[in-house]
Design an enzyme around this catalytic site. Structure first.
Site, short mmCIF file in Angstrom:
data_model
loop_
_atom_site.label_atom_id
_atom_site.label_comp_id
_atom_site.label_asym_id
_atom_site.label_seq_id
_atom_site.Cartn_x
_atom_site.Cartn_y
_atom_site.Cartn_z
N PRO A 1 0.81 -1.22 0.00
CA PRO A 1 0.00 0.00 0.00
C PRO A 1 0.85 1.27 0.00
O PRO A 1 0.47 2.28 -0.59
CB PRO A 1 -0.84 -0.11 1.28
N CYS A 2 2.01 1.21 0.66
CA CYS A 2 2.91 2.38 0.70
C CYS A 2 3.37 2.73 -0.72
O CYS A 2 3.30 3.89 -1.13
CB CYS A 2 4.15 2.09 1.55
N THR A 3 3.87 1.74 -1.42
CA THR A 3 4.42 1.99 -2.74
C THR A 3 3.32 2.30 -3.76
O THR A 3 3.57 2.99 -4.74
CB THR A 3 5.30 0.82 -3.22
#
Length: 185
Positions: free
Chosen positions: A76-78
């Site tokens: 989800p971060c990337t």
């Protein structure tokens, strides 16, 4: 010789004592301490970026800052980083900054990731997880919008950032407070 029940009680007591000692000594660094309340001043921090320069939150006073906690292994971060980059490109001349704070990873891995994806916003290394703990981060990603005066305006947990969400948050933050008429009595 003790019974099984007595041995179990002793073991639980020993484990509890060890956990309390670790917490009180500050060794437990994997969990965030507290989420900063919206409307309160963001606590300042100082971290080193990928160029080796020290950066602090307070040096960006006068700008809207998106502090984003992330890691290369966090899908989800990337996934949300391209929206952060696009918005940073659109708004940086209008007083918007992204500070992407990487948690606990080695610099070569982070550097390669940033280069591969063409991100140009500042990336800061939280090598001991101190700043993540300061901001109550437990799980990634976490995004904190801070206004020009250094006040936390929004705290978003999870991979929810889209370009539109960021644009809307920045617009809300930069919108001047409506003037209130004075009461004459």
């Amino acid at each position: 010789m003790g019974t099984k029940k007595t041995d179990s009680v002793k073991m639980v007591g020993m484990v509890s004592l060890c956990v309390m000692l670790l917490i009180s000594s500050g060794v437990v660094w994997g969990m965030g301490s507290r989420v900063p309340a919206v409307g309160t001043a963001a606590e300042d921090f100082r971290l080193v970026d990928l160029e080796g320069k020290s950066q602090s939150l307070s040096q960006y006073r006068g700008k809207v800052v998106l502090v984003n906690f992330w890691a290369t292994w966090c899908k989800p971060c990337t996934t949300e980083m391209p929206a952060m980059q696009t918005t940073y490109d659109k708004l940086r001349e209008k007083g918007f900054v992204v500070l992407a704070i990487n948690e606990l990873e080695d610099e070569p891995r982070v550097r390669e990731h940033i280069k591969q994806h063409g991100h140009t916003f500042p990336v800061l290394m939280d090598r001991d997880n101190k700043v993540a703990n300061q901001f109550g981060v437990f799980g990634l990603p976490v995004s904190v919008f801070i206004d020009e005066k250094g006040v936390v305006r929004e705290y978003i947990k999870g991979g929810l950032l889209t370009e539109q969400l960021i644009l809307d948050a920045v617009a809300r933050i930069q919108r001047p407070e409506p003037m209130k008429a004075a009461s004459l009595r």
